[in-house]
Write a protein that holds these residues in place. Structure first.
Motif, PDB file in Angstrom:
ATOM      1  N   GLY A   1       3.241  19.047  -8.783  1.00  0.00           N
ATOM      2  CA  GLY A   1       3.916  20.319  -8.600  1.00  0.00           C
ATOM      3  C   GLY A   1       4.553  20.535  -7.243  1.00  0.00           C
ATOM      4  O   GLY A   1       4.869  21.663  -6.866  1.00  0.00           O
ATOM      5  N   GLY A   2       4.740  19.469  -6.501  1.00  0.00           N
ATOM      6  CA  GLY A   2       5.338  19.615  -5.171  1.00  0.00           C
ATOM      7  C   GLY A   2       4.429  20.324  -4.184  1.00  0.00           C
ATOM      8  O   GLY A   2       4.887  20.781  -3.128  1.00  0.00           O
ATOM      9  N   ALA A   3       3.131  20.426  -4.508  1.00  0.00           N
ATOM     10  CA  ALA A   3       2.201  21.151  -3.644  1.00  0.00           C
ATOM     11  C   ALA A   3       1.882  20.347  -2.383  1.00  0.00           C
ATOM     12  O   ALA A   3       1.767  19.123  -2.436  1.00  0.00           O
ATOM     13  CB  ALA A   3       0.915  21.469  -4.398  1.00  0.00           C
ATOM     14  N   ASN A   4       1.739  21.054  -1.267  1.00  0.00           N
ATOM     15  CA  ASN A   4       1.351  20.414  -0.015  1.00  0.00           C
ATOM     16  C   ASN A   4      -0.145  20.166   0.005  1.00  0.00           C
ATOM     17  O   ASN A   4      -0.942  21.065  -0.275  1.00  0.00           O
ATOM     18  CB  ASN A   4       1.722  21.290   1.178  1.00  0.00           C
ATOM     19  N   GLU A   5      -0.526  18.943   0.344  1.00  0.00           N
ATOM     20  CA  GLU A   5      -1.930  18.576   0.477  1.00  0.00           C
ATOM     21  C   GLU A   5      -2.060  17.606   1.637  1.00  0.00           C
ATOM     22  O   GLU A   5      -1.139  16.826   1.918  1.00  0.00           O
ATOM     23  CB  GLU A   5      -2.460  17.917  -0.802  1.00  0.00           C
ATOM     24  N   LEU A   6      -3.183  17.661   2.316  1.00  0.00           N
ATOM     25  CA  LEU A   6      -3.451  16.703   3.392  1.00  0.00           C
ATOM     26  C   LEU A   6      -3.662  15.327   2.786  1.00  0.00           C
ATOM     27  O   LEU A   6      -4.488  15.152   1.887  1.00  0.00           O
ATOM     28  CB  LEU A   6      -4.688  17.138   4.181  1.00  0.00           C
ATOM     29  N   ALA A   7      -2.910  14.343   3.258  1.00  0.00           N
ATOM     30  CA  ALA A   7      -2.987  12.995   2.709  1.00  0.00           C
ATOM     31  C   ALA A   7      -4.320  12.343   3.052  1.00  0.00           C
ATOM     32  O   ALA A   7      -4.954  12.661   4.075  1.00  0.00           O
ATOM     33  CB  ALA A   7      -1.841  12.144   3.247  1.00  0.00           C
ATOM     34  N   ASP A   8      -4.756  11.447   2.185  1.00  0.00           N
ATOM     35  CA  ASP A   8      -6.000  10.709   2.426  1.00  0.00           C
ATOM     36  C   ASP A   8      -5.896   9.907   3.719  1.00  0.00           C
ATOM     37  O   ASP A   8      -4.858   9.320   4.025  1.00  0.00           O
ATOM     38  CB  ASP A   8      -6.280   9.765   1.249  1.00  0.00           C
ATOM     39  N   GLY A   9      -6.999   9.878   4.463  1.00  0.00           N
ATOM     40  CA  GLY A   9      -7.025   9.115   5.705  1.00  0.00           C
ATOM     41  C   GLY A   9      -6.713   9.934   6.941  1.00  0.00           C
ATOM     42  O   GLY A   9      -6.821   9.426   8.063  1.00  0.00           O
ATOM     43  N   TYR A  10      -6.317  11.189   6.752  1.00  0.00           N
ATOM     44  CA  TYR A  10      -6.008  12.057   7.893  1.00  0.00           C
ATOM     45  C   TYR A  10      -7.039  13.178   7.985  1.00  0.00           C
ATOM     46  O   TYR A  10      -7.459  13.725   6.971  1.00  0.00           O
ATOM     47  CB  TYR A  10      -4.613  12.659   7.763  1.00  0.00           C
ATOM     48  N   SER A  11      -7.415  13.525   9.194  1.00  0.00           N
ATOM     49  CA  SER A  11      -8.379  14.609   9.407  1.00  0.00           C
ATOM     50  C   SER A  11      -7.677  15.960   9.345  1.00  0.00           C
ATOM     51  O   SER A  11      -6.449  16.048   9.443  1.00  0.00           O
ATOM     52  CB  SER A  11      -9.064  14.444  10.757  1.00  0.00           C
TER      53      SER A  11
ATOM     54  N   THR B   1       6.527  14.081   9.069  1.00  0.00           N
ATOM     55  CA  THR B   1       5.243  14.611   8.596  1.00  0.00           C
ATOM     56  C   THR B   1       5.021  14.566   7.087  1.00  0.00           C
ATOM     57  O   THR B   1       3.938  14.926   6.624  1.00  0.00           O
ATOM     58  CB  THR B   1       5.055  16.067   9.078  1.00  0.00           C
ATOM     59  N   ILE B   2       5.994  14.120   6.307  1.00  0.00           N
ATOM     60  CA  ILE B   2       5.754  13.967   4.868  1.00  0.00           C
ATOM     61  C   ILE B   2       4.538  13.071   4.597  1.00  0.00           C
ATOM     62  O   ILE B   2       3.709  13.395   3.741  1.00  0.00           O
ATOM     63  CB  ILE B   2       7.005  13.433   4.148  1.00  0.00           C
ATOM     64  N   PRO B   3       4.384  11.951   5.306  1.00  0.00           N
ATOM     65  CA  PRO B   3       3.208  11.108   5.028  1.00  0.00           C
ATOM     66  C   PRO B   3       1.871  11.744   5.396  1.00  0.00           C
ATOM     67  O   PRO B   3       0.825  11.265   4.959  1.00  0.00           O
ATOM     68  CB  PRO B   3       3.472   9.862   5.895  1.00  0.00           C
TER      69      PRO B   3
END
Length: 284
Positions: free
Chosen positions: A155-165, A218-220
């Motif tokens: 759904g195009g939702a923003n989420e913190l990517a795995d591996g980042y605090s 910051t997309i990644p």
């Protein structure tokens, strides 16, 4: 303190530009004007269109590169294309609405301008409400037209990517929003417009480029929020726990970044603190 002296030896007197007076905290007369409500409508529609186009772009990219449907992992617009979609839409929509509402399309922009006393409290509040509602409706249109793809590809939702605090995500949102709001203040600075009047500067262009560049960086990490309404609208329509668990990052980070940018531009670059101190001394 009578003149502003710029690097290069040029002096610009008071006649070269004039800052608008600070906005009142509350202006009752503003609430009786059609221009006030017209601006709110413009913010709602602009944010709706912004989310509709950008979320469709994100979902389209993910569907085109899904191994289950396509063997071409280099297909679609890529991250570069997504960044262009966000930056390009901001350029278009700010250009269209700047003369009506100021072209905020982002609660962080509104908050920063409110702190700099560019807008009143009622206008800032109503803009943010309109932006959030517009974002929800824009994502709602995407979900209505492509419900299967919408749910399948996040759904195009923003989420913190795995591996980042959480701290890294928050820092990315603060710095990214600082870049955007700093650009907004610089591009709309009346002093700059007067000084560089011989150069045709189109304010929406650097603002759109700022959005584009921040997305590339910051997309990644967070999928790039820097716009609480964008993150809120996508989270509401997607409705998954992860999007809501990380939602605070996309409000706290942008608001902090906006506040820092407003202070930096108004009180450091524009020497607001020095001028205020000078005025205090002259009255003492």
């Amino acid at each position: 303190m009578g003149k502003d002296v710029e690097v290069g030896g040029h002096e610009y007197g008071a006649k070269d530009y004039q800052d608008p007076p600070p906005a009142d905290l509350f202006d009752a007369e503003e609430l009786t004007k059609w221009s006030f409500y017209r601006a709110i409508i413009a913010e709602f529609i602009a944010t709706l269109l912004f989310l509709y186009i950008t979320v469709l772009t994100v979902i389209g990219y993910k569907s085109q590169t899904d191994p289950a449907h396509s063997a071409d992992q280099c297909g679609g617009v890529g991250i570069l294309g997504i960044a262009w979609a966000f930056g390009g839409m901001i350029f278009v929509l700010v250009y269209c609405t700047a003369g009506i509402s100021g072209g905020h399309i982002n609660p962080a922009v509104t908050f920063g301008l409110f702190l700099a006393r560019k807008v009143t409290l009622p206008r800032a509040f109503m803009y943010i409400v309109a932006q959030c509602l517009g974002a929800v409706c824009g994502c709602g249109l995407v979900k209505a037209f492509q419900k299967t793809y919408y749910n399948t590809y996040g759904g195009g939702a923003n989420e913190l990517a795995d591996g980042y605090s959480k701290g890294t995500g928050l820092g990315a949102e603060i710095i990214g929003t600082f870049v955007l709001i700093y650009t907004v203040f610089s591009a709309t600075d009346p002093k700059r417009n007067a000084r560089d009047s011989h150069v045709p500067v189109l304010a929406p262009l650097p603002i759109g480029f700022a959005v584009f560049m921040v997305h590339l960086a910051t997309i990644p990490i967070t999928g790039t929020g820097i716009n609480p309404a964008r993150s809120f609208g996508a989270a509401v329509m997607y409705g998954k726990d992860k999007a809501w668990d990380d939602q605070w990052l996309f409000w706290v980070g942008p608001m902090i970044g906006a506040a820092i940018a407003a202070f930096y531009h108004q009180y450091v670059l524009r020497a607001g603190a020095v001028k205020a101190l000078g005025s205090f001394r002259s009255n003492a």
